[in-house]
Design a protein around this motif. Structure first.
Motif, PDB file in Angstrom:
ATOM      1  N   UNK A  33       0.844  -0.977  -0.110  1.00 43.41           N
ATOM      2  CA  UNK A  33       0.021  -0.054   0.049  1.00 43.41           C
ATOM      3  C   UNK A  33       0.808   1.334   0.075  1.00 43.41           C
ATOM      4  N   UNK A  34       1.948   1.296   0.783  1.00 43.72           N
ATOM      5  CA  UNK A  34       2.777   2.363   0.721  1.00 43.72           C
ATOM      6  C   UNK A  34       3.672   2.543  -0.515  1.00 43.72           C
ATOM      7  N   UNK A  35       3.813   1.624  -1.196  1.00 46.49           N
ATOM      8  CA  UNK A  35       4.504   1.612  -2.634  1.00 46.49           C
ATOM      9  C   UNK A  35       3.479   2.405  -3.627  1.00 46.49           C
ATOM     10  N   UNK A  36       2.267   1.807  -3.745  1.00 45.66           N
ATOM     11  CA  UNK A  36       1.341   2.355  -4.544  1.00 45.66           C
ATOM     12  C   UNK A  36       1.102   3.841  -4.009  1.00 45.66           C
ATOM     13  N   UNK A  37       0.934   4.061  -2.831  1.00 45.63           N
ATOM     14  CA  UNK A  37       0.614   5.498  -2.566  1.00 45.63           C
ATOM     15  C   UNK A  37       1.908   6.362  -2.953  1.00 45.63           C
ATOM     16  N   UNK A  38       3.083   5.948  -2.953  1.00 40.20           N
ATOM     17  CA  UNK A  38       4.168   6.615  -3.312  1.00 40.20           C
ATOM     18  C   UNK A  38       4.393   6.845  -4.964  1.00 40.20           C
ATOM     19  N   UNK A  39       3.815   5.757  -5.409  1.00 32.55           N
ATOM     20  CA  UNK A  39       3.600   5.823  -6.894  1.00 32.55           C
ATOM     21  C   UNK A  39       2.752   6.884  -7.281  1.00 32.55           C
ATOM     22  N   UNK A  40       1.650   6.771  -6.742  1.00 35.69           N
ATOM     23  CA  UNK A  40       0.635   7.771  -7.194  1.00 35.69           C
ATOM     24  C   UNK A  40       1.009   9.201  -6.812  1.00 35.69           C
ATOM     25  N   UNK A  41       1.592   9.560  -5.675  1.00 34.60           N
ATOM     26  CA  UNK A  41       2.300  10.800  -5.557  1.00 34.60           C
ATOM     27  C   UNK A  41       3.260  11.096  -6.217  1.00 34.60           C
ATOM     28  N   UNK A  42       4.246  10.133  -6.754  1.00 36.35           N
ATOM     29  CA  UNK A  42       5.280  10.211  -7.569  1.00 36.35           C
ATOM     30  C   UNK A  42       4.710  10.873  -9.013  1.00 36.35           C
ATOM     31  N   UNK A  43       3.703  10.435  -9.511  1.00 31.29           N
ATOM     32  CA  UNK A  43       3.238  10.528 -10.754  1.00 31.29           C
ATOM     33  C   UNK A  43       2.447  11.976 -10.873  1.00 31.29           C
ATOM     34  N   UNK A  44       1.858  12.422  -9.598  1.00 29.40           N
ATOM     35  CA  UNK A  44       1.248  13.602  -9.586  1.00 29.40           C
ATOM     36  C   UNK A  44       2.181  14.740  -9.659  1.00 29.40           C
ATOM     37  N   UNK A  45       3.248  14.459  -8.763  1.00 30.10           N
ATOM     38  CA  UNK A  45       4.264  15.665  -8.765  1.00 30.10           C
ATOM     39  C   UNK A  45       5.036  15.769 -10.238  1.00 30.10           C
ATOM     40  N   UNK A  46       5.226  14.567 -10.761  1.00 26.08           N
ATOM     41  CA  UNK A  46       6.019  14.623 -12.146  1.00 26.08           C
ATOM     42  C   UNK A  46       5.187  15.331 -13.004  1.00 26.08           C
ATOM     43  N   UNK A  47       4.018  15.189 -13.201  1.00 25.57           N
ATOM     44  CA  UNK A  47       3.135  15.716 -14.185  1.00 25.57           C
ATOM     45  C   UNK A  47       3.128  17.254 -13.784  1.00 25.57           C
ATOM     46  N   UNK A  48       3.117  17.754 -12.504  1.00 23.50           N
ATOM     47  CA  UNK A  48       3.117  19.093 -12.108  1.00 23.50           C
ATOM     48  C   UNK A  48       4.348  19.897 -12.552  1.00 23.50           C
ATOM     49  N   UNK A  49       5.370  19.117 -12.554  1.00 17.47           N
ATOM     50  CA  UNK A  49       6.479  19.669 -12.719  1.00 17.47           C
ATOM     51  C   UNK A  49       7.084  19.759 -14.403  1.00 17.47           C
ATOM     52  N   UNK A  50       6.548  18.684 -14.934  1.00 14.78           N
ATOM     53  CA  UNK A  50       6.675  18.167 -16.318  1.00 14.78           C
ATOM     54  C   UNK A  50       8.084  17.317 -16.577  1.00 14.78           C
ATOM     55  N   UNK A  51       8.169  16.330 -15.311  1.00 18.92           N
ATOM     56  CA  UNK A  51       9.207  15.382 -15.587  1.00 18.92           C
ATOM     57  C   UNK A  51       8.650  13.980 -15.997  1.00 18.92           C
TER      58      UNK A  51
END
Length: 193
Positions: free
Chosen positions: A63-81
């Motif tokens: 569950x932590x891994x999938x939460x981190x994956x979601x959080x990572x995807x969200x900030x990646x899109x925000x920054x354009x990475x």
């Protein structure tokens, strides 16, 4: 690639130093709360996701891994990475927000300083991607692609198109197509090494 908790902490510390982020004073913690450094938050999430992907394979850590994956995807899109996990070594410094696209099969060594509008990818439908050494500076707009190697202590100039290997260390690579421009001292460009 992170393979233990101590290595995870080491990667984080080296990334913090590379970015020039201070966390030793109370005032720096207040400043980070009021004016968040989103690139630093991106790198923290990247390293934590790498740690969970590589080291935490139990049922309870999923569950932590999938939460981190979601959080990572969200900030990646925000920054354009578009930066996958397990590509960059410790000491990563992303200088600005903006489009950065990196292939999953690329490998970049420690102390990489990378700017916006950079693309590191495969070529011609193959899965082979660049293998880049330690202490490499990648200027804005650089395109690096194909089954190539770039040696340690090199700088890749702005808008360079690198599609062949450069095995000589300590050089400036620039142009379209890229070629050796001159010898350089990378410590003048990447200050923290």
């Amino acid at each position: 690639m992170i393979s233990s908790y101590s290595e995870y902490k080491s990667y984080l510390e080296q990334d913090r130093i590379a970015l020039g982020v201070r966390n030793d004073h109370f005032s720096s913690k207040i400043k980070d709360f009021l004016f968040p450094n989103y690139i630093w938050r991106f790198e923290q999430t990247l390293r934590k996701l790498e740690y969970y992907y590589n080291c935490k394979n139990s049922f309870w850590s999923k569950p932590t891994y999938y939460y981190l994956k979601y959080k990572f995807r969200k900030i990646s899109i925000k920054l354009g990475f578009s930066i996958p996990i397990n590509v960059f070594g410790p000491g990563l410094a992303i200088v600005h927000y903006g489009t950065i696209v990196v292939n999953t099969n690329a490998r970049i060594g420690k102390n990489c300083r990378i700017h916006a509008c950079t693309n590191i990818g495969a070529s011609g439908g193959t899965s082979h991607a660049p293998q880049i050494g330690d202490n490499v500076y990648i200027a804005p707009g650089a395109k690096i692609y194909g089954k190539i190697n770039v040696a340690n202590n090199c700088a890749i100039g702005a808008n360079a198109v690198v599609n062949k290997s450069f095995e000589e260390t300590g050089i400036l690579i620039a142009g379209n197509p890229a070629k050796k421009i001159k010898e350089i001292d990378i410590k003048k460009i990447i200050k923290h090494i």
